[in-house]
Design an enzyme around this catalytic site. Structure first.
Site, mmCIF file in Angstrom:
data_model
loop_
_atom_site.group_PDB
_atom_site.id
_atom_site.type_symbol
_atom_site.label_atom_id
_atom_site.label_comp_id
_atom_site.label_asym_id
_atom_site.label_seq_id
_atom_site.Cartn_x
_atom_site.Cartn_y
_atom_site.Cartn_z
ATOM 1 N N CYS A 2 -5.068 -1.993 -5.162
ATOM 2 C CA CYS A 2 -5.985 -2.157 -6.273
ATOM 3 C C CYS A 2 -6.784 -0.881 -6.507
ATOM 4 O O CYS A 2 -6.596 0.132 -5.845
ATOM 5 C CB CYS A 2 -6.956 -3.301 -5.987
ATOM 6 S SG CYS A 2 -6.148 -4.837 -5.498
ATOM 7 N N ARG A 50 -6.682 -5.268 -10.159
ATOM 8 C CA ARG A 50 -5.836 -5.917 -9.166
ATOM 9 C C ARG A 50 -4.356 -5.723 -9.430
ATOM 10 O O ARG A 50 -3.872 -5.954 -10.536
ATOM 11 C CB ARG A 50 -6.127 -7.427 -9.120
ATOM 12 C CG ARG A 50 -5.394 -8.122 -7.971
ATOM 13 C CD ARG A 50 -5.590 -9.618 -7.982
ATOM 14 N NE ARG A 50 -5.021 -10.235 -6.781
ATOM 15 C CZ ARG A 50 -4.632 -11.487 -6.693
ATOM 16 N NH1 ARG A 50 -4.768 -12.303 -7.726
ATOM 17 N NH2 ARG A 50 -4.114 -11.953 -5.568
ATOM 18 N N SER A 363 7.090 3.517 3.595
ATOM 19 C CA SER A 363 7.426 4.944 3.657
ATOM 20 C C SER A 363 7.422 5.431 5.103
ATOM 21 O O SER A 363 6.946 4.737 6.005
ATOM 22 C CB SER A 363 6.422 5.759 2.843
ATOM 23 O OG SER A 363 5.230 5.972 3.579
ATOM 24 N N GLY A 364 7.898 6.649 5.295
ATOM 25 C CA GLY A 364 7.895 7.258 6.625
ATOM 26 C C GLY A 364 6.787 8.272 6.816
ATOM 27 O O GLY A 364 6.813 9.043 7.785
#
Length: 649
Positions: A2, A50, A363-364
């Site tokens: 958000c 939101r 993600s990495g």
């Protein structure tokens, strides 16, 4: 995921303007297109945008406790919220929703400011306790989610997820901070807690801000730090087993979602590790996405395909042209202040691609900092070993002289570019690391800046940022020290900023298993020899993943998420380089030496030196300055949203 914003009047019980609060809220519509609400009462106004992820039906914000005396707006995810909710219910708190947001208001009631110690996740929130007449704000430990604040000359306090929520206020003074400019041209970003503006600040990672009505200033406190006290009893095999368990737990927590979820898959070690863990936890194929480049030297998509095939993921790839420089203006507006990491371009594109198929992507990010993966770590540790063998006086005399007389050979292979190494060896460890990561080093900035601007700096240098963190560092180990510096500067200031803005521009939530703070704490206690050994970075992570990933993925040279700046600036952007570096906008700031700007352009365009990093940094600064002069009217660009609601106490 958000966007939050607000106005606080610590000196008076004034109610903030609803129209102004809505304008501040709507300018970050992209962070939360599903719903938007504001709450206003004496002293305070809160706004929230939101993006519905968890408890889609009842998780609206601002969210209140049982009697309405405590209200919160929150950006992020509390991954252990179910466990905390059970504990809080057992203590007598009544929950009305199934959202992670509600554990914040009840956690505040139960534990006060110490509630942040209990939260596991990425978060930035602002909480108002009417009974205590207190505003409380907090940011997660590693700075995944952003939070900015400023106090106006009239005493009013503004805050928000993005800097634009503050700068849209008509009374906000836009005077730039000279020290922030120095920092930016050293690092390519502005480290916490500074922003480009004198009057605005970032709440630093792992910090809280508490402001009681009637008090002249906030109390800002650090609530967490990473310790590097090594656990020498752990063998490599034991560490690998524990790492697999901790990675699986971290990924599992981040797979809780009521909307489509997937992962970025670049073909590197870190994103591949996350996808392998997800595949082991999912009954259906994991949705993965990657981007390729139409230039082979920048393209990792074949390695992403290896991992996708192994785990039979629902994989999607798009090819991006290497001349994808049309995003320059978009990026300049996205970051709200100068930001010069050119990998923001492919990051923006992969977020754009992911959002076509999912609302949440894992993600990495954070793997290099946590497990010692950057190539610069290897070079620094080797250099530090040599520094430790030689007396400081001898080092300064010998390598300082060599660093001054050795020519700059930017076009030559690395083995011949010894000047930077000599300069680094002449310095102490902290100055040397700052020197190695700087986009524009001390001597470059000294030439670039005008005499008037250097005078305004009053002797300040960007390296002071690193020294401030180093004084607090709980380690003197060569690798651990620079990991600690990156945790406090590069990771939140560059990597997390890049991913947050790029993902939120597409209303995409990105989650970060390798920045799970228990995993970070565990990895920090590993001996450095288990992270970096024999020139191999991320040793323990790669060994732990050998049963799960191909060796071609684990042990190939690191490529990174690069773009061909040098070619752009000598080719299709040649005219833009001339316009920017020889034009009026940069010269008119008083920051730069006009002759040096022209020389930089001529040297790069003429092929004498590769000045691409310096030009990109100047280009993004010019875009920011130009945007300040001709900025859109407050609130422009926001989209009307019929579901707007307002709550008044």
């Amino acid at each position: 995921m958000c966007g939050i914003t607000g106005i606080f009047h610590p000196r008076s019980p004034d109610r903030p303007s609803e129209a102004l609060l809505r304008r501040m809220n709507d300018i970050q519509f992209h962070r939360g297109p599903d719903e938007g609400s504001v709450h206003i009462e004496p002293h305070l106004g809160l706004g929230h945008r939101r993006l519905s992820i968890i408890d889609v039906a009842t998780g609206q914000q601002p969210l209140f406790n049982e009697d309405g005396s405590v209200v919160v707006v929150f950006n992020g995810e509390i991954y252990n919220f179910q466990e905390l909710a059970q504990e809080l219910e057992a203590a007598g708190h009544v929950f009305r929703t199934k959202s992670d947001t509600e554990v914040i208001v009840h956690g505040w009631e139960q534990w006060g400011a110490n509630c942040v110690q209990r939260f596991r996740g990425m978060f930035a929130f602002a909480l108002w306790d009417r009974n205590r007449q207190t505003l409380f704000m907090a940011r997660d430990r590693l700075g995944v989610k952003p939070l900015h604040w400023a106090q106006l000359p009239n005493g009013a306090v503004l805050f928000g997820s993005e800097l634009k929520t503050i700068t849209v206020h008509p009374d906000f003074p836009r005077e730039m901070d000279d020290r922030a400019i120095e920092d930016y041209f050293a690092f390519g970003y502005i480290p916490d807690p500074r922003t480009i503006y004198k009057q605005a600040h970032k709440l630093a990672p792992a910090h809280t801000l508490l402001w009681k009505v009637g008090e002249p200033a906030p109390r800002i406190a650090r609530y967490w730090d990473v310790s590097f006290e090594p656990d020498g009893k752990l063998s490599l095999a034991e560490a690998c087993e524990q790492l697999r368990e901790k990675l699986t737990e971290s990924v599992k927590l981040r797979m809780i979602s009521e909307v489509p979820l997937g992962a970025f898959l670049s073909g590197g070690v870190d994103s591949s590790a996350v996808v392998a863990a997800m595949a082991g936890l999912s009954d259906s194929p994991v949705k993965t996405c990657s981007i390729g480049f139409d230039v082979v030297s920048y393209n990792e998509s074949e390695f992403a395909r290896m991992v996708a095939d192994r785990y039979r993921t629902d994989h999607y790839t798009e090819t991006v042209k290497a001349d994808d420089f049309g995003l320059i203006d978009r990026l300049a507006s996205l970051y709200d202040e100068p930001y010069a990491d050119s990998s923001a371009i492919p990051t923006y594109r992969v977020c754009e691609l992911a959002r076509k198929r999912v609302t949440v992507a894992l993600s990495g990010d954070g793997g290099d900092e946590t497990f010692g993966g950057y190539r610069r770590y290897k070079f620094h540790v080797r250099e530090q070993a040599l520094r430790d063998r030689l007396p400081a006086g001898l080092r300064h005399a010998l390598f300082g002289t060599l660093g001054r007389i050795y020519p700059k050979l930017d076009q030559m292979p690395r083995m011949f570019r010894a000047r930077a190494t000599f300069q680094a060896l002449a310095r102490d460890a902290v100055d040397a690391y700052c020197h190695s990561v700087s986009i524009l080093r001390d001597d470059d900035r000294a030439l670039l800046f005008s005499p008037e601007f250097r005078k305004r700096l009053g002797g300040y240098r960007a390296r002071e940022v690193f020294h401030e963190h180093a004084r607090r560092a709980p380690t003197d180990d060569a690798l651990s020290l620079i990991q600690y510096l990156d945790y406090n500067t590069y990771l939140p200031g560059d990597i997390n900023t890049k991913v947050d803005r790029a993902s939120m521009a597409h209303s995409l939530e990105v989650r970060e298993p390798l920045m799970d703070h228990p995993l970070v704490e565990w990895a920090a206690r590993l001996p450095s020899s288990l992270k970096l050994a024999g020139g191999e970075g991320k040793l323990v992570l790669k060994k732990a993943l050998e049963p799960l990933l191909p060796n071609d993925v684990l042990y190939r040279p690191k490529m990174g998420f690069a773009v061909p700046l040098a070619d752009w600036f000598r080719g299709p952007l040649r005219g833009e380089v001339q316009r920017v570096l020889k034009g009026d906008t940069l010269a008119g700031t008083g920051v730069f030496d006009a002759g040096m700007l022209a020389r930089i352009a001529d040297e790069h365009l003429g092929g004498q030196r590769d000045r691409s990093a310096m030009i990109w940094t100047l280009l993004m600064f010019e875009r920011f300055v130009a945007g300040q002069d001709g900025r859109a009217a407050p609130g422009s660009g926001s989209r009307p949203e019929p579901a707007e609601t307002a709550l008044h106490a």
